[in-house]
Design a protein around this motif. Structure first.
Motif, short mmCIF file in Angstrom:
data_model
loop_
_atom_site.label_atom_id
_atom_site.label_comp_id
_atom_site.label_asym_id
_atom_site.label_seq_id
_atom_site.Cartn_x
_atom_site.Cartn_y
_atom_site.Cartn_z
N ARG A 1 0.88 -1.75 -8.29
CA ARG A 1 0.38 -0.39 -8.43
C ARG A 1 -0.08 -0.19 -9.86
NH1 ARG A 1 3.31 3.91 -10.68
NH2 ARG A 1 2.27 5.32 -9.21
N ARG A 2 -1.03 0.71 -10.03
CA ARG A 2 -1.51 1.04 -11.36
C ARG A 2 -0.67 2.17 -11.90
NH1 ARG A 2 -7.63 2.53 -11.46
NH2 ARG A 2 -7.72 0.38 -10.73
N GLY A 3 -0.26 2.04 -13.15
CA GLY A 3 0.45 3.14 -13.77
C GLY A 3 1.88 2.80 -14.10
N THR A 4 2.75 3.75 -13.91
CA THR A 4 4.14 3.63 -14.36
C THR A 4 5.03 3.00 -13.29
OG1 THR A 4 4.57 5.87 -13.59
CG2 THR A 4 3.91 5.62 -15.88
N MET A 5 6.22 2.65 -13.73
CA MET A 5 7.18 2.04 -12.85
C MET A 5 7.50 2.98 -11.68
SD MET A 5 8.89 -0.89 -13.06
CE MET A 5 9.30 -1.24 -14.77
N SER A 6 7.67 2.39 -10.50
CA SER A 6 8.02 3.20 -9.33
C SER A 6 8.89 2.38 -8.39
CB SER A 6 6.76 3.67 -8.60
OG SER A 6 7.11 4.30 -7.39
N GLN A 7 9.80 3.07 -7.73
CA GLN A 7 10.64 2.43 -6.72
C GLN A 7 10.22 2.86 -5.31
OE1 GLN A 7 14.82 2.92 -7.51
NE2 GLN A 7 14.72 1.96 -9.52
N PHE A 8 9.13 3.58 -5.20
CA PHE A 8 8.70 4.12 -3.92
C PHE A 8 7.57 3.29 -3.34
CE2 PHE A 8 11.45 7.63 -4.27
CZ PHE A 8 11.45 8.02 -5.59
N TYR A 9 7.75 2.71 -2.18
CA TYR A 9 6.77 1.77 -1.65
C TYR A 9 5.42 2.43 -1.38
CZ TYR A 9 7.66 3.55 3.10
OH TYR A 9 7.77 4.35 4.20
N HIS A 10 5.41 3.72 -1.05
CA HIS A 10 4.15 4.37 -0.73
C HIS A 10 3.28 4.60 -1.97
CE1 HIS A 10 6.87 7.77 -1.69
NE2 HIS A 10 5.79 8.31 -2.22
N GLU A 11 3.84 4.35 -3.16
CA GLU A 11 3.07 4.51 -4.40
C GLU A 11 2.41 3.20 -4.82
OE1 GLU A 11 5.61 6.30 -7.32
OE2 GLU A 11 5.47 8.28 -6.39
N TYR A 12 2.60 2.15 -4.04
CA TYR A 12 1.98 0.86 -4.37
C TYR A 12 0.68 0.70 -3.58
CZ TYR A 12 5.90 -0.58 -7.22
OH TYR A 12 6.83 -0.67 -8.22
N ASP A 13 -0.31 0.15 -4.27
CA ASP A 13 -1.67 0.09 -3.70
C ASP A 13 -1.98 -1.22 -3.00
OD1 ASP A 13 -2.28 1.54 -6.83
OD2 ASP A 13 -2.42 2.65 -4.94
N TYR A 14 -1.40 -2.31 -3.48
CA TYR A 14 -1.74 -3.62 -2.94
C TYR A 14 -0.46 -4.33 -2.50
CZ TYR A 14 -5.95 -2.57 -5.58
OH TYR A 14 -7.07 -1.95 -6.09
N TRP A 15 -0.58 -5.06 -1.38
CA TRP A 15 0.58 -5.72 -0.80
C TRP A 15 0.27 -7.15 -0.42
CZ3 TRP A 15 5.41 -3.54 -0.29
CH2 TRP A 15 5.50 -2.17 -0.60
N GLY A 16 1.27 -8.01 -0.59
CA GLY A 16 1.19 -9.36 -0.07
C GLY A 16 1.64 -9.38 1.37
N GLN A 17 1.60 -10.56 1.97
CA GLN A 17 1.85 -10.67 3.41
C GLN A 17 3.33 -10.75 3.76
OE1 GLN A 17 1.43 -13.14 1.45
NE2 GLN A 17 2.55 -14.89 2.22
N GLY A 18 4.21 -10.96 2.80
CA GLY A 18 5.64 -11.05 3.08
C GLY A 18 6.10 -12.48 3.28
N THR A 19 7.33 -12.72 2.88
CA THR A 19 7.96 -14.02 3.08
C THR A 19 9.40 -13.78 3.52
OG1 THR A 19 8.41 -16.18 2.04
CG2 THR A 19 8.63 -14.23 0.63
N LEU A 20 9.83 -14.51 4.54
CA LEU A 20 11.13 -14.26 5.16
C LEU A 20 12.24 -14.99 4.42
CD1 LEU A 20 12.87 -13.14 7.49
CD2 LEU A 20 12.27 -15.20 8.78
N VAL A 21 13.27 -14.23 4.10
CA VAL A 21 14.50 -14.79 3.51
C VAL A 21 15.64 -14.56 4.49
CG1 VAL A 21 16.18 -14.58 1.64
CG2 VAL A 21 13.73 -14.43 1.14
#
Length: 122
Positions: A98-118
């Motif tokens: 995300r652009r800007g300041t630190m955030s812990q809220f997922y809806h404030e992030y603009d770009y996402w990777g595809q995920g990796t299973l742990v």
């Protein structure tokens, strides 16, 4: 803009694992990079975040002291080093930006990777 997460797998409780997130497509100097996870039947939750410039980091209470987020600017890659893993850490892990300041809220992030299973076995 692309985020490529990798490094997931099966590990025993107490073990360690390192996730990677390769970033491509633009300069992320003003971005915050985050890791989130989502377990089956649960909401996506914050794990850790880091600013691209400087070394400001943020951790969820559940991962503080066990997980470390860091990045390699030369490789445009952000890492999540996970240790003392517990079965409750089992989830699909996503990296995000995300652009800007630190955030812990997922809806404030603009770009996402595809995920990796742990998967952490007991």
């Amino acid at each position: 803009v692309q985020l490529q997460a990798s490094g997931g797998g099966l590990v025993q409780a107490g073990g360690s694992l390192r996730l990677s997130c390769a970033v491509s497509g633009r300069t992320f100097s003003s971005y915050v990079m985050g890791w989130f996870r989502q377990a089956p039947g649960k909401e996506r939750e914050f794990v850790a975040a880091i600013t691209w410039i400087g070394y400001s980091t943020s951790y969820a209470d559940s991962t503080k002291g066990r997980f470390t987020i860091f990045r390699d600017n030369g490789k445009n890659t952000v890492y999540l080093e996970m240790s003392s893993l517990k079965p409750e850490d089992t989830a699909v892990y996503y990296c995000a930006a995300r652009r800007g300041t630190m955030s812990q809220f997922y809806h404030e992030y603009d770009y996402w990777g595809q995920g990796t299973l742990v998967t952490v076995s007991s």
